[in-house]
Design an enzyme around this catalytic site. Structure first.
Site, short mmCIF file in Angstrom:
data_model
loop_
_atom_site.label_atom_id
_atom_site.label_comp_id
_atom_site.label_asym_id
_atom_site.label_seq_id
_atom_site.Cartn_x
_atom_site.Cartn_y
_atom_site.Cartn_z
N LYS A 160 0.94 -1.36 0.10
CA LYS A 160 0.07 0.03 -0.18
C LYS A 160 0.92 1.19 0.02
CE LYS A 160 -3.83 1.99 2.66
NZ LYS A 160 -4.68 1.85 3.84
N SER A 168 -9.39 2.20 2.71
CA SER A 168 -8.60 2.78 1.84
C SER A 168 -7.44 2.00 1.02
CB SER A 168 -7.74 3.86 2.76
OG SER A 168 -6.91 2.92 3.90
N SER A 199 -10.45 -0.31 6.95
CA SER A 199 -9.65 -0.19 5.62
C SER A 199 -9.02 -1.26 4.94
CB SER A 199 -8.45 1.00 5.24
OG SER A 199 -9.17 2.18 5.55
#
Lengths: 426, 426
Positions: free
Chosen positions: B74, B143, B167
């Protein structure tokens, strides 16, 4: 006009006097120029950059809570305009692209980032170049070595350090400063090198309790007025000599007994406290948690620069940390949580624990930074503590006394600290 | 020879098959080249760098636990050889000088860092460019949008995300993945952008429970063999529909009821659980803590780039976060700790809570990333949870079911997850 030179003022005095950032910075720079050869508190300091910042602060239309106050930043904390080297040649010349949260909050309040203060290697034990301002043969303490020496030597009124074992309280005490470790979790660590996140906090170093209160307020991102301190109420005090009492020098024993007597005389209820036997393995528990986390946090350096890590660090913390299994770590974490709940219980009967800040005056020898024995309990306890520069030992070297409060009672700690200063006529 | 193309293999299958890193990487790159235009999972991917890494891994003398397994990272997690942009133009082109601890531990185990996966802005709500692999009109969730879409679309077998609200669990569920949020504090976050440290964890995304167990083992810095899972024992299950049950779609209701029935049929003791009324304000408590911390952690961006922060972020989380006082924050933190102790009590009677992973299938619309309602309780609770891709809804879109265990019982959670998969014939 202030009687004292500007570089000797506290943050609170600088603000009260509405001194220009440039005049204060100039005075600090001149003092640093005189003293730095003997102290070596700074890893990075660029006078031109300091004066540029000062002029920009003087031009701001609104005065901030730290308007024009010079601050030293431990060199494990990111700064966008200065290198951040974590006390190791591995990261020599590294320049972060943004400020740590605490640095950005300082600048927002009008604080002036004076420079980067010397840290031990990765905020661990291998010392940096700093010497004790009063005796170059002695350690200034660690790991926030430069922060404490610079504040103690009147180079700057305020500095940020960090504490994972005793890295703020011990050097602050050694250098005659007020040192503060907040309740774990209170102040944000974004942009600060993680040593061991379960224990890490910022640490603030100053020359007055009021300055600590002011700076904590800024770093908590508060907007309103700095909270007023009521120093009128005598605290209930527990004197806790701990299992390390026999390791303290005569000056430290005298400081604790003297402080307890002075507090009692001033109206405090003072009792002796012996921690339950469950606290005996505290150093082992602390060591497991901190070494396990530290060794994993240094994964990149271990992968790429293992040979450039000091032998001390490799053969102690890293070796142990890498050898612990997750289950051993989890066990230590659970033990730590149990001790925290027990400490909460202790504080039902007391407002403040009085205990040494260190085993004695700063020891001779620059290859180590002194013992953190008197901090590991409270660091693991997540409790807030302050060291107050109220006593001294051989050669007039400073001896601090440490006050500890229950988790989340930082404000009560500050009030008790101010009360204790007043009880000593300070 | 594997029947499936290499890019469809799980990490465990890649390792069992002793496939070369280069062959696996090549297969993944080819699939990514076909699919990326429709998915947009990658913020940074350099095929040449991937193949270089793969060849270096194939030359290592010792095989690591993740030997040759491609992993997506990420883009709020630091990588020394790739940019790290936090989902915002403010940090466009930023290249960290070292790897985050989790990245360095991945590489040490022979894992191949494939590239950086798309995140929402600062791992908050403002979406990145990623579309749902099965329907470009739908969100992949956030996210950890790119991490989940890339694993779900068979571009890579494993990815790291993070979770501060929902997330990891939500996007993993939306993309038909196994998602895992560990007990808070278990896996190190050094080198990961802090959103709100009191809640942040890494999140792992895979296509099998076994892969999650393997990767957690690596990221905990463990040395021995991956712990074996005993999937033979039926768990005591509490079905917890929560106060958000009325917001779920029919497929989600059917998934939870179907899962409970399947578990009961396979021998689990299944009961209904209604959380006490003290859990009603959970979203408000979570919001106070996360917004207070987030707003202070973004101090540098607020000082220097306020206008380049999305309107969504400025007018919601930042505005609220900056307005909270420290006392309000501390109150919310204390409320959170009380709820955690209550949750511990709940788990005296149950091994596992069964609850939705999200209110429904991934919603249509790319200007939001779906609701985190079914994660905020457990995130605040610091409990470990997994989402399992066992059901589906309209258009065959995935519907996950979430299993939650007591703090520190991640291994029991994995065993219950595997048992649940088996009960469903998977």
């Amino acid at each position: 006009m202030a009687q004292k030179p500007l570089h000797e003022l506290t943050a609170t005095e600088i603000i009260a006097g509405r001194h220009s950032a440039e005049a204060v910075a100039q005075s600090c720079l001149e003092h640093i120029a005189r003293r730095e050869p003997a102290v070596q508190a700074w890893q990075f300091l660029n006078p031109e950059l300091v004066l540029q910042q000062a002029r920009a602060i003087d031009k701001r239309s609104e005065r901030g809570l730290l308007q024009g106050v010079p601050v030293g930043i431990k060199d494990i904390i990111d700064t966008a305009d200065m290198p951040t080297e974590y006390g190791t040649p591995i990261h020599a010349g590294h320049r972060p692209h943004m400020d740590a949260a605490c640095v950005a909050l300082t600048r927002r309040a009008g604080g002036l980032i004076m420079g980067k203060t010397v840290t031990t290697e990765f905020a661990n034990r291998h010392p940096g170049k700093t010497m004790h301002p009063m005796d170059p043969k002695r350690t200034p303490g660690g790991s926030s070595s430069g922060s404490a020496a610079a504040v103690g030597d009147r180079m700057i009124p305020l500095a940020i350090g960090t504490q994972t074992t005793g890295s703020t309280i011990r050097p602050a005490a050694y250098n005659g400063c007020v040192g503060y470790r907040p309740t774990w979790g209170d102040l944000r660590l974004a942009g600060v090198m993680e040593a061991a996140g379960s224990l890490d906090t910022l640490g603030l170093i100053a020359r007055s309790v009021e300055d600590i209160v002011l700076y904590r307020h800024v770093l908590a991102g508060e907007h309103g007025a700095v909270p007023a301190l009521d120093a009128g109420k005598a605290p209930r005090v527990a004197v806790c000599r701990t299992q390390f009492w026999n390791d303290t020098d005569a000056a430290t024993k005298a400081a604790i007994e003297g402080c307890a007597a002075t507090m009692a005389k001033a109206g405090a209820k003072v009792s002796d406290l012996t921690l339950p036997a469950s606290f005996d393995p505290i150093e082992e528990i602390h060591q497991r948690i901190s070494s396990f986390e530290f060794a994993r946090n240094r994964a990149w350096e271990i992968n790429h620069h293992y040979e450039r890590i000091s032998k001390t660090l490799r053969e102690n913390r890293l070796k142990h940390g890498l050898a612990y299994t997750f289950e051993q770590y989890r066990g230590a974490r659970a033990d730590g949580e149990k001790l925290r709940l027990q400490l909460d219980d202790v504080f039902r009967d007391y407002d403040i624990i009085l205990t040494p800040s260190a085993p004695g005056v700063p020891p001779v020898g620059l290859n180590a930074t002194g013992s953190a024995a008197f901090s590991s309990i409270w660091t693991l306890g997540h409790t807030p503590s302050v060291t107050l520069p109220l006593y001294s030992g051989e050669q007039g070297l400073p001896v601090g006394v440490q006050l500890v409060a229950r988790r989340d009672r930082d404000h009560a700690l500050f009030e008790a600290a101010l009360w204790t200063m007043r009880a000593h006529g300070r």
